[in-house]
Design a protein around this motif. Structure first.
Motif, PDB file in Angstrom:
ATOM      1  N   LEU A 224      -7.915  24.351 -12.566  1.00 26.77           N
ATOM      2  CA  LEU A 224      -8.795  24.636 -11.481  1.00 26.77           C
ATOM      3  C   LEU A 224      -8.478  25.786 -10.548  1.00 26.77           C
TER       4      LEU A 224
ATOM      5  N   LEU B 259       0.700  14.991 -14.649  1.00 26.85           N
ATOM      6  CA  LEU B 259      -0.569  15.672 -13.908  1.00 26.85           C
ATOM      7  C   LEU B 259      -0.342  16.957 -13.411  1.00 26.85           C
ATOM      8  N   ASP B 260       0.977  17.413 -13.364  1.00 29.70           N
ATOM      9  CA  ASP B 260       1.117  19.044 -12.915  1.00 29.70           C
ATOM     10  C   ASP B 260       0.825  20.001 -13.974  1.00 29.70           C
TER      11      ASP B 260
ATOM     12  N   PHE C 208      -1.895  19.927 -15.356  1.00 25.26           N
ATOM     13  CA  PHE C 208      -3.435  20.183 -15.114  1.00 25.26           C
ATOM     14  C   PHE C 208      -3.811  20.905 -14.053  1.00 25.26           C
ATOM     15  N   THR C 209      -3.627  22.204 -14.008  1.00 22.94           N
ATOM     16  CA  THR C 209      -3.639  22.936 -12.740  1.00 22.94           C
ATOM     17  C   THR C 209      -4.887  24.056 -12.990  1.00 22.94           C
TER      18      THR C 209
ATOM     19  N   PHE D 193       0.975  -1.162  -0.037  1.00 24.73           N
ATOM     20  CA  PHE D 193      -0.061   0.096   0.091  1.00 24.73           C
ATOM     21  C   PHE D 193       0.874   1.267   0.056  1.00 24.73           C
ATOM     22  N   PHE D 194       2.107   1.253   0.749  1.00 21.97           N
ATOM     23  CA  PHE D 194       2.870   2.569   0.810  1.00 21.97           C
ATOM     24  C   PHE D 194       3.609   2.527  -0.256  1.00 21.97           C
TER      25      PHE D 194
ATOM     26  N   ARG E 182       5.565  10.211  -8.503  1.00 25.45           N
ATOM     27  CA  ARG E 182       5.737   9.854  -9.734  1.00 25.45           C
ATOM     28  C   ARG E 182       5.179  11.117 -10.632  1.00 25.45           C
ATOM     29  N   LYS E 183       5.888  11.476 -11.703  1.00 27.48           N
ATOM     30  CA  LYS E 183       5.172  12.771 -12.558  1.00 27.48           C
ATOM     31  C   LYS E 183       4.219  12.193 -13.501  1.00 27.48           C
TER      32      LYS E 183
ATOM     33  N   VAL F 222       1.888   7.097  -6.120  1.00 24.10           N
ATOM     34  CA  VAL F 222       0.882   8.258  -6.677  1.00 24.10           C
ATOM     35  C   VAL F 222       1.427   9.624  -6.234  1.00 24.10           C
ATOM     36  N   LEU F 223       2.082   9.669  -5.044  1.00 23.44           N
ATOM     37  CA  LEU F 223       2.592  11.045  -4.721  1.00 23.44           C
ATOM     38  C   LEU F 223       3.706  11.766  -5.499  1.00 23.44           C
TER      39      LEU F 223
ATOM     40  N   VAL G 245       1.047   4.231  -2.393  1.00 22.82           N
ATOM     41  CA  VAL G 245       1.061   5.805  -2.171  1.00 22.82           C
ATOM     42  C   VAL G 245       2.133   6.567  -2.700  1.00 22.82           C
TER      43      VAL G 245
END
Lengths: 623, 103
Positions: free
Chosen positions: B96, B90-91, B93-94, B14-15, B24-25, B21-22, B18
């Motif tokens: 919002l 993901l970075d 797409f900001t 799990f970690f 990796r780009k 998710v946190l 996590v």
């Protein structure tokens, strides 16, 4: 009889509805609906009066349905028909009928022809409702309804600023009185638990309620009458109401609506007689108003305003009478006054018609040669108003002065007699300036002409009333006596009727003679007298500055309080800037602060989620 | 196999997820790491039920895997759209967080 009453009441309403909703179908033939819609009630009210006279009438209440069934308050929709309401209904419908007839000629070609007849019919409906109502609340409906129609008709030519202002003024001043009427009604209801005349009056009669409550109720109701009937100090709207078309002035502001207050006091005779102070207040206000208004009429140059002040003054007479307990005499004056004052207004309208809309009597003169019928009619009306026998006004005015003299309040009688002199003076001042002497405005005189038959014929009928309405005095008194059976006029002094009669007639004749010398006999105008009387003249001409005083005392402070503390202060700063803008500011600032969290980066969200998750784990599992 | 080992392994897994998710780009790795956390949760479920002596959790896990498959299908489709639009990170797409632009 119930059906007859219902038809009597509803016909004008149907007339108003027809003209109001589908009036365009009749094009400029609105009177084909409006005049028959008044002719039928006129005939019916004659029938009712006849029936009641022949049949040894009984006061009757007709209830149709329960109008307001709420808790302790049950107001039926019903009529109360007794001799008083029969006389009133007759007066209202007869004068209304002739005024409607007259309006055909007078309003011809006006773009608002249809609207005019719609309002006029609606007015008659409300007036009949007021007169026939079986409870104070239903009476109040009529009371407000006639106020509405009065407002609409004063502002009939609403393109004119002065007319729409006058309409508003009438409406607002009447609100003050109506608030009093409402409060009086509430007080009666909380004390006695009913507003129906048939239940209320016996309760008051054998009442155990304190005198203070009855006095308060009587005075509050009287405040309503002061507003509606233009008494001092709420009379200011009536002179301005002359902005409306002349038939309106004749019908609403002379013959019917303004007399509603007198009718109301007479209807509440039980109440006013049970508290002497209330009656005395009514009489005092009436007497003061009578002389006050008459004095302003002395110098006015506007033919309609002279008549308006005269109406206020005559209404003062009526209140004087009913206040002293002489209810029958007050209503008798109401009835005769409706005819001769209606006639005078219509004749004044005819003069305006002849003079091309001119109102200033100083510019007229010699019109008797151009419009002989109008002149004759105006003089008949003036003689009746001045109280010259055998015209109608003589009988009713004499009765009122008799009541005043025998009441023991000598000052009221003195004021009444002086007013009688003034009345004769200002009416004949107008007569001589308008109809006699040399024309003062050649152009106006050249174009003057007699009015068409649709205008003169109804005036002749009213003139008949102005001459003969007073002759029925003994019959009338026998007829209405049962209504006021429980009350007695104040009577403390024996007066010699012949002497009294002489004094009142001579006051009238003296007024006419003085007016004749001053305005008819050439070269009589005394310069020295004019110089001495000048300050007095200015005071009267400026109408005691009452309008200005009201303006300074009430209108201006209200305006500035509204403008500065309320509008600029309370509304702009506290409500708009603080409360309304503040709400937005809180939301926007809160958004700006919390937006820092919303980075738009999905992995930041994931981190925050994880942090939250760990906190929950910590709280749930490890605690 | 003792449940402690299974739960411990699931926790580690799990970690790892996590962490992926946190940090990796690429959005693809994020998606993969999400699947790892999901599977770690499933493993913990099976381990826990195994300790109670009940095999019924395996049915639940089968259901979760089916849902995860559907989710991946949508996730990958979104990544394709992202790739066409701008970038797979993901970075990128900001939007919002940006104030609304006046048009």
């Amino acid at each position: 009889m119930a059906t007859v009453l219902l038809i009597l009441l509803l016909t004008p309403l149907i007339g108003a509805a027809l003209n109001g909703f589908i009036g365009t179908w009749f094009r400029n033939k609105a009177h084909y609906v409006a005049v028959p819609a008044l002719a039928l009630p006129f005939i019916l009210s004659c029938y009712i009066l006849w029936q009641m006279m022949a049949g040894g009438a009984q006061a009757q209440e007709f209830t149709f349905f329960t109008w307001l069934p709420t808790g302790g308050l049950n107001i039926p929709f019903g009529f109360y028909l007794d001799q008083l309401s029969a006389v009133m209904a007759f007066t209202v419908t007869s004068v209304s009928f002739f005024v409607h007839f007259y309006s055909i000629g007078y309003m011809k070609g006006d773009p608002g022809y249809r609207r005019f007849f719609t309002y006029l019919n609606l007015f008659v409906f409300f007036m009949l409702l007021l007169v026939l109502a079986s409870s104070y609340l239903l009476m109040f409906v009529g009371w407000e309804g006639v106020g509405l129609c009065s407002y609409l008709l004063i502002g009939f030519w609403y393109e004119k600023k002065s007319a729409s202002d006058a309409g508003k003024k009438a409406f607002i001043v009447n609100r003050i009185g109506d608030a009093g009427f409402l409060l009086g009604m509430f007080l009666l209801f909380t004390t006695f638990g009913t507003l129906r005349f048939t239940e209320l009056f016996p309760l008051i009669h054998e009442s155990h309620a304190s005198e203070g409550i009855l006095l308060a109720a009587a005075l509050l109701l009287f405040l309503g009458a002061v507003g509606k009937s233009a008494q001092f100090p709420l009379y200011v709207w009536l002179p301005d109401a002359m902005e409306g078309p002349t038939p309106v002035s004749a019908l609403i502001h002379a013959a019917t609506m303004v007399t509603a207050g007198v009718y109301m006091v007479a209807r509440s005779s039980v109440l006013y007689s049970s508290v002497p102070l209330a009656g005395y207040t009514v009489a005092s206000v009436g007497a003061v108003t009578a002389i006050f208004a008459a004095s302003m009429a002395l110098v006015n140059n506007d033919i309609k305003r002279i008549l308006a002040y005269s109406t206020i003054s005559q209404l003062g007479y009526m209140f004087l009478a009913v206040g002293l307990g002489a209810y029958a005499a007050g209503i008798f004056h109401l009835y005769t006054h409706a005819f001769f004052k209606g006639l005078l207004f219509l004749a004044a309208g005819s003069v305006m018609h002849a003079a091309g809309g001119e109102l200033d009597i100083q510019r007229m003169g010699g019109l008797a040669r151009k419009a002989p019928q109008t002149a004759a009619l105006f003089i008949i009306g003036s003689l009746a108003l001045a109280g010259i026998p055998p015209f109608a006004g003589f009988f009713s005015k004499d009765e009122i002065l008799h009541a005043a003299a025998s009441s023991g309040h000598t000052w009221i009688w003195v004021l009444g007699t002086i007013t009688a002199f003034m009345t004769a003076f200002y009416m004949f001042r107008a007569v001589f300036l308008v109809f006699a002497g040399k024309p003062r405005d050649e152009h106006l005189y050249e174009h003057a002409h007699e009015s068409p038959w649709t205008m003169t014929v109804p005036m002749w009928f009213l003139a008949l009333g102005a001459v003969a309405a007073g002759w029925v005095g003994p019959i009338y008194h026998a007829f209405v006596a049962p209504v006021f059976a429980g009350t007695h006029p104040l009577h403390s002094v024996e007066v010699n009727p012949t002497l009294l009669l002489l004094s009142s007639v001579s006051a009238g004749v003296l007024g006419i003679v003085v007016a004749g010398f001053m305005y008819w006999v050439p070269g009589f105008r005394n310069r020295a007298l004019a110089l001495i009387a000048r300050p007095l003249y200015i005071i009267l001409y400026r109408k005691y500055w009452v309008d200005e005083i009201y303006d300074w005392l009430i209108v201006k402070p209200l305006y500035y309080i509204s403008l500065y503390p309320l509008y600029k202060g309370l509304d702009t700063y506290i409500i708009d800037r603080s409360l309304v803008d503040g709400t937005g500011w809180v939301a926007r600032t809160g958004g700006r602060l919390s937006r820092a969290l919303q980075r738009g980066n999905a992995r930041t969200y994931a981190l925050l989620m994880l942090a939250g998750l760990l906190i929950i784990f910590y709280l749930v599992l490890l605690k | 196999m003792s449940p402690q080992i299974v739960i411990g392994f699931a926790l580690i897994l799990f970690f790892i997820g996590v962490f992926g998710v946190l940090f990796r780009k690429s959005a693809i790795f994020t998606l993969m790491s999400l699947e790892i956390t999901l599977n770690a949760a499933c493993l913990a479920l099976i381990g826990a039920f195994g300790a109670w002596g009940s095999p019924s959790a395996q049915a639940t896990v089968a259901l979760v895997m089916a849902v995860a498959a559907a989710e991946v299908a949508i996730g990958l489709a979104l990544i394709v759209v992202m790739a066409r639009h701008e970038d797979v990170t993901l970075d990128a797409f900001t939007s919002l967080s940006r104030e609304k632009e006046e048009k």
